[in-house]
Design an enzyme around this catalytic site. Structure first.
Site: not given
Ligand SMILES: [Zn+2]
Length: 311
Positions: A126, A163, A165, A244
């Site tokens: 991120h 991931d 996200h 995750d």
């Molecule tokens: Zn993540």
């Protein structure tokens, strides 16, 4: 040995607060599971160096790198966004995590190992060119990719980000670089909210609705990632390895299981074998249910270590 495991003791000393899910216990859980599985002695262990400013500023602005160094606290916590903070050892931890990806790149390019897993934190995907976000300060995989491009003069590098996200920081960094393809699966709508509308022929964003299980994930990887990667023919593959999307993860609502992480690792190995001389560098991103994280990450590492594709 086939596989390097790269880490650093400072990766355990970055602490945001006692209840934060992105905790040192994540690294300990993976390391303990590697030992319990009898794999630890079969890995080539390396201690990560700190990334240099020259390496960091290939992907981050010089002003941002200066600012992070300036605000790093001697005591207490400095908040970078609602979810992300730096304590006294956080700067060192994130510098070693980026440096792990640089060392991994050198080891794999020199042929000392076939592939590498960077067992590091904080995560990185991120982190944008000029800002921290979502537990991330510097973008370690991006620093490794830029080292492969600038130092080792590769022409085509792919990043596979499984991931849960979206890898928004990685997209921000490489969106306009024709040498880089990003393939990212992510729950959508979900944090950070990006990705669903920004797909290009090199930014292969694949949003997945909450509740998607391993079968749905595999179908999307086969139909969306595979043709793009076969066309791009990456000379090296980096993996933003977040765990995750696991069914047990407390932060998200996808339904992957350990065998899905074995499957995606075999998928990546097959692409790497065809186009990249087997070269793969994987770096830990998210994953917040400790037993699921440990089991999934170790299954991923075991698959990286195995000498041949299972039938
Ligand atoms: Zn993540």
């Amino acid at each position: 040995m086939n596989t390097a495991l790269i880490s650093h003791p400072d990766t355990l000393l970055h602490v945001m607060d006692g209840s934060h899910p992105e905790s040192p216990a994540r690294i300990t859980a993976i390391r303990n599971q590697l030992k319990a599985a009898g794999l630890d002695d079969r890995l080539a262990h390396y201690e990560a160096p700190q990334a240099t400013d020259e390496q960091l500023t290939r992907v981050h602005t010089a002003a941002y790198v200066r600012e992070i160094r300036r605000i790093a606290p001697k005591a207490g916590l400095v908040r970078l966004d609602a979810d992300t903070a730096m304590g006294p050892m956080s700067l060192s931890a994130t510098l070693h995590a980026s440096g792990a990806n640089v060392l991994a790149t050198d080891l794999v390019m020199s042929g000392k190992v076939k592939n590498a897993f960077c067992c590091v934190r904080p995560p990185g995907h991120h982190a944008h060119q000029g800002r921290a976000a979502g537990f991330c300060i510097f973008n370690h995989v991006a620093v490794g990719v830029a080292h492969a491009l600038e130092h080792h003069k590769l022409d085509r590098v792919a990043i596979i980000d499984f991931d849960v996200h979206h890898g928004d920081g990685t997209e921000d960094i490489f969106r306009n670089d024709p040498r880089v393809m990003l393939c990212s699966t992510f729950q959508h709508p979900f944090y950070p909210g990006t990705g669903a509308d920004s797909r290009t022929d090199r930014m292969i964003n694949v949003p997945l609705p909450a509740g998607t299980d391993g079968k749905g994930f595999r179908e999307k990887v086969e139909s969306e990632f595979a043709p793009a990667l076969e066309r791009f023919k990456p000379q090296m593959i980096y993996v933003s390895a977040g765990f995750d999307a696991h069914a047990d993860d407390p932060l998200a609502q996808l339904g992957l299981l350990k065998d899905d992480y074995v499957w995606i690792t075999e998928f990546i190995k097959a692409i790497a074998a065809r186009h990249a001389g087997g070269r793969i560098i994987s770096s830990l991103e998210g994953g917040y249910h400790l037993p699921a994280l440990a089991e999934s990450a170790v299954a991923h590492i075991r698959t990286l270590m195995s000498g041949r594709q299972p039938a």
